[in-house]
Structure formats: structure tokens, C-alpha cells
Enzyme design. Structure first.
Site, mmCIF file in Angstrom:
data_model
loop_
_atom_site.group_PDB
_atom_site.id
_atom_site.type_symbol
_atom_site.label_atom_id
_atom_site.label_comp_id
_atom_site.label_asym_id
_atom_site.label_seq_id
_atom_site.Cartn_x
_atom_site.Cartn_y
_atom_site.Cartn_z
ATOM 1 N N GLY A 147 0.743 -1.258 0.000
ATOM 2 C CA GLY A 147 0.000 0.000 0.000
ATOM 3 C C GLY A 147 0.772 1.308 0.000
ATOM 4 O O GLY A 147 0.154 2.351 -0.161
ATOM 5 N N GLY A 149 3.092 2.543 -2.151
ATOM 6 C CA GLY A 149 3.669 3.022 -3.415
ATOM 7 C C GLY A 149 3.046 4.317 -3.921
ATOM 8 O O GLY A 149 1.873 4.598 -3.684
ATOM 9 N N CYS A 152 0.253 3.534 -6.213
ATOM 10 C CA CYS A 152 -0.554 2.430 -5.706
ATOM 11 C C CYS A 152 -1.878 2.985 -5.181
ATOM 12 O O CYS A 152 -1.899 4.023 -4.523
ATOM 13 C CB CYS A 152 0.236 1.775 -4.579
ATOM 14 S SG CYS A 152 -0.734 0.792 -3.464
HETATM 15 P P1 5GP Z 1 7.280 4.064 -4.971
HETATM 16 O O1 5GP Z 1 8.761 4.033 -4.779
HETATM 17 O O2 5GP Z 1 6.896 4.577 -6.321
HETATM 18 O O3 5GP Z 1 6.574 4.749 -3.854
HETATM 19 O O4 5GP Z 1 6.795 2.548 -4.882
HETATM 20 C C1 5GP Z 1 7.222 1.550 -5.780
HETATM 21 C C2 5GP Z 1 6.498 0.269 -5.453
HETATM 22 O O5 5GP Z 1 5.076 0.413 -5.611
HETATM 23 C C3 5GP Z 1 6.816 -0.910 -6.353
HETATM 24 O O6 5GP Z 1 8.055 -1.480 -6.090
HETATM 25 C C4 5GP Z 1 5.652 -1.836 -6.080
HETATM 26 O O7 5GP Z 1 5.824 -2.599 -4.915
HETATM 27 C C5 5GP Z 1 4.508 -0.876 -5.838
HETATM 28 N N1 5GP Z 1 3.623 -0.785 -7.003
HETATM 29 C C6 5GP Z 1 3.960 -0.557 -8.292
HETATM 30 N N2 5GP Z 1 2.879 -0.505 -9.081
HETATM 31 C C7 5GP Z 1 1.822 -0.706 -8.276
HETATM 32 C C8 5GP Z 1 0.413 -0.780 -8.518
HETATM 33 O O8 5GP Z 1 -0.087 -0.594 -9.610
HETATM 34 N N3 5GP Z 1 -0.365 -1.038 -7.428
HETATM 35 C C9 5GP Z 1 0.160 -1.235 -6.185
HETATM 36 N N4 5GP Z 1 -0.682 -1.514 -5.185
HETATM 37 N N5 5GP Z 1 1.475 -1.137 -5.922
HETATM 38 C C10 5GP Z 1 2.291 -0.883 -6.962
#
Ligand code: 5GP
Length: 307
Positions: A147, A149, A152
Site C-alpha cells: 500500500g 507506493g 498504488c
Molecule cells: P514508490 O517508490 O513509487 O513509492 O513505490 C514503488 C512500489 O510500488 C513498487 O516497487 C511496487 O511494490 C509498488 N507498485 C507498483 N505498481 C503498483 C500498482 O499498480 N499497485 C500497487 N498496489 N502497488 C504498486
């Protein structure tokens, strides 16, 4: 310490099951479509950071990530076990949105049986008990985060999630008790957040949004912005043609301001972490968590004002 130059950001990790050792700066690019590119791999390798190629490269582009292969971690889903076993790269991993199923634990066991010498990462989970279960099933490294991301929407869509820093602290404790490791995955928007993940006990930190919008990303630049999308977003489902009747969208597409070469961003991130280490007196990244503590704050006021 008198200078940031004295700080060593490299870590050497010895893995529980593979018995392999890895040395480098333990920051990894998320295994997302626009980020896991050969160009990003070249940019990150320069600083000994890890690239997690986007899954679609597993089919035909393994060779494009061969250079510096100990700094590559291929992730796939449960159906990708045989492809993953052929990568012969530094790390391999199984990556699902919800690591809390028997099917997933069995998949980790199967991958371990197939690849006894591989360093295997598995996730995502957010609690100590499941971290232990995945490690006992054969994972060297557990990927932590549900949750947090930047693209996300799981928390909004389903109400499911866990505060990322708490998850990192709890899962790191559990993993370290078994001589295993964790990746803090998601939720970092600044180098300070990466510092907090390491300070909470993360052995690796995975970043997505922080690397979006660069020349090395897959995507076109239009009007000064680049598209960045979640792997469970409508954009990803359309690109990979995997819509189906029961799978919901749990990710979004955003426009990120163009930020030029990844090199500058990487240097900025590393200098932030180095500086944090000098504040707390950690001459190595390894000792950062021992030199830091967290203070609980009451942020009721912020919540009220933000509304
Ligand atoms: P960020 O660094 O952008 O905050 O988080 C990256 C992470 O978000 C990724 O490694 C993956 O675990 C998660 N993530 C990527 N795409 C999605 C998505 O479409 N839905 C969700 N729930 N998580 C995502």
C-alpha cells in the site's frame, strides 16, 4: 565525523540460503515497466546500485542486462518460475501483490528447489510472521510493503495496507533473527525517506517514483512531463493485455515532471544518505540503524489542517 566523504554507503550482505555474498549500495529500482530499462541499469550500475528489470524483459531481453549482472534482480510472478530459473543473474525474486497465500509460499519453495544456489527475494508482505514463513520456505530476502507506493491505490480501493515504517521495523527484526534480509519497497519520496527505511532496519530499499521522469525511463516526453504508471494500473493492463473480469485496478497513471539524467538524481540521493550518516555519526551505512532512533510524534494537528 568531519566529512561526508568518510561515509561508506556500500554494504556486504551474506545470504542465508544461497550462501552468496553481495557488495554494493543496497538501493534498487522498482521492477516497473517504465523504470526497469537497460538504460536505467547502466545509470544505476555506475554507482553499484541494483536494477530490477521490468518483467516483460524476461521474455527476450535478458542479454541487455548481462553487464554487471550481480546488480540485477529479476522479479516475476508465480507463473514465471521456469523463466526466472534461467536468468543466471545475481538475484531472482517472486513478486505478488499479496504474499499471504499458501500458493505463494509453495511457489517460493518450488523456486528454491529449482535454484538451490540462487539468492531469492520474495514478497510482498508486511508482518513478522509472514516474513519468517517466506524465509523458512526458502527466501533469502523478503520484500516488504503493501500500500505505500506512489502510484498504488490499494489502500484507497481496498482499505488494505500497513504503515511502511512499522512494517520495515517489524519485518527487519523478524528477518534478522533468522539471518535473512528485507527490502523496504515503496513509499520513499525523498532521500530522507530512504534514510528512514535504512534506519528502521531495511537491508535494501526499492524506489519507483523517485526514478521516474528521467531520460533512462521507457516513455515519451510530452510538454515537459513523462507518464509513470503502477503495474496494476489500467495503463499496465492495457500494455500487457491482461484485463480480466475479476482483477481490479489497484494502481494509477501519473504525469511526472521531466528530470533529465538519472545520474543527478542518484547523486542527490546518495549525498542525502551520506549527510544523514554524518548527522548521526554512522561512518558506514551498516551502522546507521544502530545510530538512530525514532520518536513518536502526535500529528493530529496536521491531519486537521490538511482536511
Ligand atoms: P514508490 O517508490 O513509487 O513509492 O513505490 C514503488 C512500489 O510500488 C513498487 O516497487 C511496487 O511494490 C509498488 N507498485 C507498483 N505498481 C503498483 C500498482 O499498480 N499497485 C500497487 N498496489 N502497488 C504498486
Amino acid at each position: 565525523m568531519s566529512s561526508r566523504e568518510e561515509v561508506n554507503l556500500e554494504r556486504t550482505h551474506s545470504f542465508l540460503w544461497s550462501k552468496k555474498k553481495w557488495t554494493g549500495i543496497p538501493i534498487m529500482s522498482a521492477n516497473m515497466d517504465t523504470l526497469g530499462t537497460p538504460a536505467m541499469h547502466r545509470a544505476l550500475s555506475k554507482y553499484n546500485l541494483i536494477t530490477c528489470p521490468a518483467k516483460h524483459h524476461l521474455k527476450k531481453n535478458l542479454d541487455k542486462f548481462k553487464r554487471g549482472k550481480s546488480n540485477v534482480c529479476w522479479f516475476g510472478g508465480i507463473d514465471d518460475i521456469s523463466k526466472l530459473s534461467k536468468t543466471s543473474s545475481g538475484f531472482i525474486g517472486l513478486d505478488v501483490a499479496n504474499g499471504y497465500t499458501i500458493k505463494f509460499v509453495d511457489a517460493v519453495k518450488k523456486l528454491r528447489e529449482k535454484c538451490p544456489k540462487a539468492t531469492i527475494a520474495a514478497g510482498n508482505v508486511v508482518t513478522a510472521d509472514m516474513t519468517q514463513e517466506l524465509i523458512l520456505a526458502g527466501a533469502d530476502i523478503v520484500k516488504v510493503g503493501i500500500g505505500p507506493g506512489s502510484v498504488c491505490t490499494t489502500r484507497i480501493k481496498t482499505g488494505i495496507g500497513y504503515p511502511q515504517l512499522s512494517a520495515v521495523i517489524e519485518c527487519a527484526d523478524a528477518a534478522h533473527g533468522l539471518n535473512a534480509h528485507i527490502i523496504a519497497d515503496g513509499g520513499c519520496v525523498s532521500s530522507g525517506d530512504i534514510v528512514k527505511a535504512f534506519a528502521g532496519g531495511a537491508d535494501f530499499v526499492m524506489i519507483g517514483g523517485m526514478l521516474a521522469g528521467h531520460d533512462e525511463c521507457d516513455g515519451t516526453l510530452e510538454n515537459g512531463v513523462m507518464k509513470f504508471y503502477g503495474m496494476a494500473s489500467e495503463s499496465a493492463m492495457t500494455r500487457h493485455d491482461n484485463h480480466n473480469a475479476y482483477r481490479g485496478v489497484e494502481g494509477k497513471t501519473v504525469e511526472v515532471e521531466y528530470r533529465g539524467k538519472a545520474d543527478e538524481t542518484i547523486k542527490d540521493i546518495l549525498s542525502g544518505i551520506r549527510s544523514a550518516c554524518t548527522y548521526v555519526g554512522a561512518n558506514r551505512l551498516k551502522t546507521l540503524s544502530k545510530c538512530t532512533t525514532f520518536v513518536r510524534v502526535n500529528n493530529t494537528h496536521n491531519t486537521v489542517f490538511e482536511r
